[in-house]
Design an enzyme around this catalytic site. Structure first.
Site, PDB file in Angstrom:
ATOM      1  N   ASP A  94      50.834  35.301  35.863  1.00  0.00           N
ATOM      2  CA  ASP A  94      50.489  34.468  34.806  1.00  0.00           C
ATOM      3  C   ASP A  94      51.265  34.541  33.339  1.00  0.00           C
ATOM      4  O   ASP A  94      51.040  33.828  32.459  1.00  0.00           O
ATOM      5  CB  ASP A  94      48.937  34.439  34.243  1.00  0.00           C
ATOM      6  N   ASP A 242      35.269  42.991  36.537  1.00  0.00           N
ATOM      7  CA  ASP A 242      35.056  44.066  37.645  1.00  0.00           C
ATOM      8  C   ASP A 242      33.469  44.484  37.718  1.00  0.00           C
ATOM      9  O   ASP A 242      33.049  44.726  38.661  1.00  0.00           O
ATOM     10  CB  ASP A 242      35.964  45.155  37.288  1.00  0.00           C
TER      11      ASP A 242
END
Length: 491
Positions: A94, A242
């Site tokens: 990105d 996460d």
């Protein structure tokens, strides 16, 4: 306003009680590690051999503006030992700077040598890392996903040491221990290793062996793709995607494995700005995850010990906030009770404070001795650094209590190993420091009030204890100033 001193005194002791509970939890972890028989230990599975059918693995490398480490990461991922027809690498890039050109160069280099590696780019950053991983998973051919952040250097045998655990169909994720490739860079990285190391060697190990919930750390681990899908996929309504996914997957019935003997080298932040942004994201995200997950978890039919440990785990960052409350209320709590004598006050406060700090210090002392890195200088600097960082991290804890999601602030990495110098261009990634300089300067001045009060009253024995707070603020203040001057000089 006469009601304020007693209110502050009550807050002071409530915060101290909270810190006592945190210290007791640390001692419980040590007790489990040293004296309890492991409940969930499983025999180490045999390795894959040439005659076996190797699982297909997709290696995912999420990136955003990582010019200093991207070549190192891609080279390490391309060197993983696994049958060439059973592995693919996705570079989820990105980036908005020259990292993209570096990615293209290394990807082309490895393609020419027969490595199956692709670059996936988006024209937006929706969902940040969680969004990139979700899009990458849609195109992943592997039934297993190995993830590595930009500051990690996976060893060549990583898959051979983790994949055998997936022979058990109930295993949804295998997490490896983080190693640190730049501990010796400075006192600053040495103290960080002391701060982060117990999370793996003590916390993860105890939680795994006792059959409790623990988390994937966002990198240096392997997921079964089906476990991610059944847990609801990657979601970006917290800034610790996460941690969130880890709890959802375990609530869905998947079992996690932690491998202490499989370290993956990583780079510790070398600037206080980078460390601050990292810790702020972890603190904010853990509280967001607690708000999201705990109601469902507490209503489940899981054993009580699993629920209690999950509460302690997900709310652990409140420790930073409690420490700030203790510091802010110390002066009014002491002066309000001065009529009974400062010596008498310290007979209550001092044992309580020392008992709390002693439990936590003992926790880190145990880890340092066990890891073979027992350095008294680092042990002494750890509480000072924690005090200096606590106000900024506490603000993130408060943000996590009132908001979901938010921008994902990357932690700058500079490709530093050992005692190597930080590259000059590193300060292109400098973090905002002026607001924290002002905050720590104000708190440094305020924290001197109890010291002056004890000096005026002739209670010299209390001064070393009271000095711990201004020393902590001064330490981080000086490091922030040093980095600010260097960045101004190089810019």
């Amino acid at each position: 306003m006469s009601f304020l001193p007693p209110v502050f005194t009550v807050l002071h002791f409530c915060a101290l009680l909270g810190l006592c509970l945190y210290g007791a939890h640390r001692l419980w972890l040590l007790k489990c590690l040293c004296f309890d028989a492991p409940d969930a230990a499983a025999p180490v599975p045999g390795p894959f051999t040439p005659g076996d059918v190797f699982p297909f693995v997709t290696v995912q490398l999420p990136l955003y503006n990582e010019r200093f480490v991207v070549r190192r990461l891609i080279d390490a991922a391309a060197s993983l030992q696994w049958p060439r027809d059973r592995i693919e690498i996705q570079v989820l890039d990105d980036s908005s700077d020259d990292t993209a050109a570096m990615v293209d160069e290394r990807v082309q280099y490895w393609r020419e040598r027969g490595v199956e590696i692709v670059v996936l780019r988006r024209d937006h950053r929706a969902g940040y890392k969680a969004g990139a991983l979700a899009e990458g998973m849609l195109r992943a051919r592997g039934e297993f996903l190995a993830l590595f952040d930009a500051d990690f250097i996976p060893p060549a045998d990583f898959l051979h040491r983790t994949m055998p655990w997936f022979r058990d169909g109930a295993v949804g994720m295998v997490q490896a221990r983080w190693g640190f490739c730049n501990i010796e860079h400075s006192w600053f990285t040495g103290v960080q290793a002391l701060l982060l190391g117990p999370h793996f060697t003590i916390e993860h190990r105890v939680r795994y062996l006792k059959g409790l919930f623990f988390n994937f750390n966002g990198t240096a681990g392997v997921w079964r793709k089906r476990a991610i899908e059944e847990a609801g996929g990657w979601q970006s309504d917290t800034v610790t995607e996460d941690l969130d996914l880890s709890y959802r997957a375990q609530l869905a019935g998947w079992r996690f494995v932690y491998r202490e003997e499989c370290p993956v080298p990583s780079e510790l932040p070398v600037t206080v700005g980078a460390l601050r942004s990292q810790q702020q994201r972890w603190a904010k995200g853990s509280i967001q995850t607690a708000r999201k997950i705990l109601p469902r978890l507490l209503a489940s039919k899981l054993p009580l010990v699993v629920k209690l440990e999950a509460v302690a785990h997900l709310t652990a960052n409140c420790y930073w906030l409690l420490g700030v409350v203790v510091m802010l209320t110390l002066y009014p709590a002491v002066t309000f009770r001065v009529g009974i004598g400062l010596h008498q006050i310290l007979r209550i406060d001092l044992p309580l404070f020392l008992g709390t700090s002693g439990a936590i210090t003992g926790y880190f002392l145990f880890y340092a001795a066990r890891s073979g890195r027992l350095k008294l200088g680092e042990l002494c600097l750890l509480p000072a650094l924690a005090i200096g960082l606590a106000p900024s991290i506490s603000l993130s804890v408060l943000k996590g209590t009132v908001s979901f999601g938010g921008s994902f602030e990357r932690t700058p990495k500079f490709g530093v190993r050992g005692r190597e110098r930080v590259p000059g261009l590193a300060f292109l990634y400098r973090q905002r420091s002026l607001p924290y300089l002002a905050l720590n300067a104000l708190l440094f001045c305020y924290s001197l009030l109890p010291v002056a009060f004890a000096w005026e009253r002739g209670v010299v024995g209390a001064i070393p204890l009271f000095l711990l707070f201004p020393i902590g603020f001064a330490l981080v203040l000086m490091k922030d100033l040093d980095e600010l001057f260097i960045s101004r000089r190089l810019s």
